[in-house]
Design a protein around this motif. Structure first.
Motif, PDB file in Angstrom:
ATOM      1  N   SER A  56      38.960 -16.990 -82.778  1.00 37.96           N
ATOM      2  CA  SER A  56      39.864 -16.254 -83.600  1.00 37.96           C
ATOM      3  C   SER A  56      40.699 -15.480 -82.157  1.00 37.96           C
ATOM      4  CB  SER A  56      39.249 -15.161 -84.380  1.00 37.96           C
ATOM      5  OG  SER A  56      38.666 -15.447 -85.551  1.00 37.96           O
ATOM      6  N   LEU A  57      42.092 -15.348 -82.701  1.00 36.53           N
ATOM      7  CA  LEU A  57      43.067 -15.049 -81.785  1.00 36.53           C
ATOM      8  C   LEU A  57      42.686 -13.395 -81.077  1.00 36.53           C
ATOM      9  CD1 LEU A  57      45.712 -15.869 -80.677  1.00 36.53           C
ATOM     10  CD2 LEU A  57      46.818 -14.435 -82.651  1.00 36.53           C
ATOM     11  N   GLY A  58      42.677 -13.230 -80.288  1.00 36.90           N
ATOM     12  CA  GLY A  58      42.402 -11.941 -79.311  1.00 36.90           C
ATOM     13  C   GLY A  58      40.911 -11.609 -79.284  1.00 36.90           C
ATOM     14  N   GLN A  59      40.146 -12.410 -79.570  1.00 38.48           N
ATOM     15  CA  GLN A  59      38.568 -12.664 -79.050  1.00 38.48           C
ATOM     16  C   GLN A  59      38.495 -13.373 -77.816  1.00 38.48           C
ATOM     17  OE1 GLN A  59      36.042 -13.723 -82.405  1.00 38.48           O
ATOM     18  NE2 GLN A  59      37.214 -12.392 -83.697  1.00 38.48           N
ATOM     19  N   GLU A  60      37.554 -12.823 -76.984  1.00 38.11           N
ATOM     20  CA  GLU A  60      37.079 -13.720 -75.684  1.00 38.11           C
ATOM     21  C   GLU A  60      35.855 -14.513 -75.670  1.00 38.11           C
ATOM     22  OE1 GLU A  60      38.481 -10.797 -72.165  1.00 38.11           O
ATOM     23  OE2 GLU A  60      37.045 -10.019 -73.232  1.00 38.11           O
ATOM     24  N   SER A  61      35.688 -15.328 -74.963  1.00 41.23           N
ATOM     25  CA  SER A  61      34.491 -16.263 -75.029  1.00 41.23           C
ATOM     26  C   SER A  61      34.176 -16.764 -73.858  1.00 41.23           C
ATOM     27  CB  SER A  61      34.535 -17.320 -75.931  1.00 41.23           C
ATOM     28  OG  SER A  61      33.545 -18.159 -76.017  1.00 41.23           O
ATOM     29  N   ARG A  62      32.704 -16.872 -73.571  1.00 47.93           N
ATOM     30  CA  ARG A  62      32.117 -17.502 -72.429  1.00 47.93           C
ATOM     31  C   ARG A  62      31.572 -18.799 -72.828  1.00 47.93           C
ATOM     32  NH1 ARG A  62      28.284 -12.226 -71.013  1.00 47.93           N
ATOM     33  NH2 ARG A  62      30.106 -10.900 -69.969  1.00 47.93           N
ATOM     34  N   ARG A 113      29.148  -9.964 -78.292  1.00 47.75           N
ATOM     35  CA  ARG A 113      29.087  -8.677 -77.776  1.00 47.75           C
ATOM     36  C   ARG A 113      30.371  -7.892 -78.165  1.00 47.75           C
ATOM     37  NH1 ARG A 113      25.392  -5.048 -76.170  1.00 47.75           N
ATOM     38  NH2 ARG A 113      24.219  -6.973 -75.553  1.00 47.75           N
ATOM     39  N   ILE A 114      29.905  -6.933 -78.912  1.00 45.97           N
ATOM     40  CA  ILE A 114      31.174  -6.143 -79.337  1.00 45.97           C
ATOM     41  C   ILE A 114      31.051  -4.652 -78.738  1.00 45.97           C
ATOM     42  CG2 ILE A 114      32.319  -5.228 -81.616  1.00 45.97           C
ATOM     43  CD1 ILE A 114      31.017  -7.492 -83.189  1.00 45.97           C
ATOM     44  N   ARG A 115      32.427  -4.216 -78.028  1.00 48.98           N
ATOM     45  CA  ARG A 115      32.468  -3.088 -77.378  1.00 48.98           C
ATOM     46  C   ARG A 115      33.279  -2.270 -77.964  1.00 48.98           C
ATOM     47  NH1 ARG A 115      30.306  -2.904 -72.500  1.00 48.98           N
ATOM     48  NH2 ARG A 115      30.249  -5.028 -72.526  1.00 48.98           N
ATOM     49  N   LEU A 178      30.860 -16.542 -90.497  1.00 56.03           N
ATOM     50  CA  LEU A 178      31.545 -15.151 -90.621  1.00 56.03           C
ATOM     51  C   LEU A 178      31.738 -14.636 -89.149  1.00 56.03           C
ATOM     52  CD1 LEU A 178      28.268 -13.424 -92.133  1.00 56.03           C
ATOM     53  CD2 LEU A 178      30.368 -14.334 -93.327  1.00 56.03           C
ATOM     54  N   ASN A 179      33.238 -14.276 -89.397  1.00 52.13           N
ATOM     55  CA  ASN A 179      34.001 -13.684 -88.169  1.00 52.13           C
ATOM     56  C   ASN A 179      33.360 -12.640 -87.827  1.00 52.13           C
ATOM     57  OD1 ASN A 179      36.232 -12.928 -86.536  1.00 52.13           O
ATOM     58  ND2 ASN A 179      37.071 -14.735 -86.986  1.00 52.13           N
ATOM     59  N   PRO A 180      33.293 -12.169 -86.650  1.00 53.43           N
ATOM     60  CA  PRO A 180      32.905 -10.680 -86.368  1.00 53.43           C
ATOM     61  C   PRO A 180      34.071  -9.679 -86.661  1.00 53.43           C
ATOM     62  CG  PRO A 180      33.330 -11.720 -84.289  1.00 53.43           C
ATOM     63  CD  PRO A 180      33.121 -12.660 -85.457  1.00 53.43           C
ATOM     64  N   SER A 181      35.201  -9.972 -86.922  1.00 52.10           N
ATOM     65  CA  SER A 181      36.186  -9.100 -87.379  1.00 52.10           C
ATOM     66  C   SER A 181      35.881  -8.531 -88.907  1.00 52.10           C
ATOM     67  CB  SER A 181      37.707  -9.968 -87.360  1.00 52.10           C
ATOM     68  OG  SER A 181      37.578 -10.760 -88.199  1.00 52.10           O
ATOM     69  N   LEU A 182      35.031  -9.456 -89.503  1.00 50.16           N
ATOM     70  CA  LEU A 182      34.785  -8.720 -91.079  1.00 50.16           C
ATOM     71  C   LEU A 182      33.836  -7.433 -90.887  1.00 50.16           C
ATOM     72  CD1 LEU A 182      33.618 -12.011 -92.849  1.00 50.16           C
ATOM     73  CD2 LEU A 182      35.546 -10.674 -93.418  1.00 50.16           C
ATOM     74  N   LEU A 183      32.990  -7.685 -89.592  1.00 52.87           N
ATOM     75  CA  LEU A 183      32.100  -6.370 -89.415  1.00 52.87           C
ATOM     76  C   LEU A 183      32.991  -5.144 -88.864  1.00 52.87           C
ATOM     77  CD1 LEU A 183      29.283  -5.011 -89.180  1.00 52.87           C
ATOM     78  CD2 LEU A 183      29.202  -6.216 -86.742  1.00 52.87           C
ATOM     79  N   THR A 184      33.754  -5.504 -87.844  1.00 50.35           N
ATOM     80  CA  THR A 184      34.564  -4.362 -87.479  1.00 50.35           C
ATOM     81  C   THR A 184      35.674  -3.799 -88.423  1.00 50.35           C
ATOM     82  OG1 THR A 184      36.244  -5.947 -86.554  1.00 50.35           O
ATOM     83  CG2 THR A 184      34.583  -5.325 -85.021  1.00 50.35           C
ATOM     84  N   ALA A 185      35.942  -4.417 -89.067  1.00 51.46           N
ATOM     85  CA  ALA A 185      36.823  -3.975 -90.559  1.00 51.46           C
ATOM     86  C   ALA A 185      35.900  -3.212 -91.360  1.00 51.46           C
ATOM     87  CB  ALA A 185      37.686  -5.195 -91.031  1.00 51.46           C
ATOM     88  N   ASN A 197      40.040  -0.657 -81.839  1.00 51.21           N
ATOM     89  CA  ASN A 197      39.270  -0.338 -80.573  1.00 51.21           C
ATOM     90  C   ASN A 197      38.218  -1.042 -80.108  1.00 51.21           C
ATOM     91  OD1 ASN A 197      41.319   1.730 -80.474  1.00 51.21           O
ATOM     92  ND2 ASN A 197      39.751   3.268 -81.309  1.00 51.21           N
ATOM     93  N   ALA A 198      37.831  -2.153 -80.950  1.00 50.04           N
ATOM     94  CA  ALA A 198      36.983  -3.200 -80.620  1.00 50.04           C
ATOM     95  C   ALA A 198      37.493  -4.476 -79.849  1.00 50.04           C
ATOM     96  CB  ALA A 198      36.101  -3.590 -81.931  1.00 50.04           C
ATOM     97  N   SER A 199      36.520  -4.748 -78.688  1.00 52.07           N
ATOM     98  CA  SER A 199      36.879  -5.856 -78.088  1.00 52.07           C
ATOM     99  C   SER A 199      35.529  -6.820 -78.321  1.00 52.07           C
ATOM    100  CB  SER A 199      36.764  -5.603 -76.452  1.00 52.07           C
ATOM    101  OG  SER A 199      35.553  -4.947 -75.862  1.00 52.07           O
ATOM    102  N   ILE A 200      35.875  -8.055 -78.768  1.00 56.28           N
ATOM    103  CA  ILE A 200      34.838  -9.032 -79.069  1.00 56.28           C
ATOM    104  C   ILE A 200      34.730 -10.080 -78.156  1.00 56.28           C
ATOM    105  CG2 ILE A 200      34.217 -10.547 -81.145  1.00 56.28           C
ATOM    106  CD1 ILE A 200      35.945  -8.664 -83.011  1.00 56.28           C
TER     107      ILE A 200
END
Length: 214
Positions: A56-62, A113-115, A178-185, A197-200
């Motif tokens: 998803s846009l705005g999410q980082e990944s390793r 990892r959600i910060r 499931l997108n983690p943005s569902l959890l942050t929302a 304020n969450a970085s994913i």
């Protein structure tokens, strides 16, 4: 013909490159590199590429990856990695190039990892006292309710300087993604912790038996 998996990190400003633009980036980088990648046939040939679990846009990944094909008999994958990194946009780093070991449909979970800022810790801790947290998931198939506590029973908070973070592993299969943005929302709606304020950061993919996807 060999199917080659290019594994890369997508960090910082590169997190705002959309999937469509990411496809264009990879097409251009592969063309500029001069690597012997296979092109599709037909009136408008282009480089064959398959991305696993678009981010998803705005999410980082390793742990991003794209599969390409080559007809080269003995490709030098170390040279591939060097050639690609030399012309990649800032924030994208190829860390492994090798023949495909597992098909992309073996992915069953994506871990994150959600910060948040450290002052969100007290509100986030309230999640653990909940018995239920239903969320609404929208897709092309329609709307369905998902019980978030089934997949994230608790938040194990870790404080690091001025931030607090927690790890989650969510379904990422064709049946349920499931997108983690569902959890942050949901955390914002329930406890007033701003999702903005969450970085994913996506850290790894797992198979159905919780083995690391490679």
């Amino acid at each position: 013909m060999i199917t080659v998996r290019i594994s890369f990190k997508k960090m910082n400003e590169a997190s705002y490159i959309s999937l469509l633009d990411m496809q264009r980036v990879m097409q251009r980088v592969l063309k500029r590199s001069g690597l012997p990648v296979w092109h599709t046939l037909g009136f408008n040939p282009h480089i064959y590429m398959t991305f696993a679990c678009p981010l998803s846009l705005g999410q980082e990944s390793r742990c991003e990856c794209v599969d390409v094909k080559t007809e080269a008999e003995n490709p030098d994958f170390a040279q591939w990695q060097t050639a690609l990194n030399a012309i990649m946009p800032t924030g994208i780093e190829v860390y492994r190039v090798e023949p495909v070991k597992m098909k992309a449909d073996a992915i069953a979970y994506a871990c994150y990892r959600i910060r948040y800022p450290a002052d969100a810790a007290e509100k986030l801790a309230q999640y653990n006292s909940l018995d239920s947290l239903p969320v609404e998931k929208k897709s092309k198939r329609g709307v369905r309710m998902v019980e978030m506590k089934e997949y994230v029973p608790t938040l194990e908070l870790e404080t690091e300087g001025e931030s607090v973070s927690f790890a989650v592993c969510l379904p990422a299969s064709q049946d349920l993604n499931l997108n983690p943005s569902l959890l942050t929302a949901a955390l914002e709606a329930k406890f007033g912790v701003p999702a903005a304020n969450a970085s994913i950061l996506r850290t790894e993919f797992l198979t159905a038996d919780r083995q690391k996807f490679e």
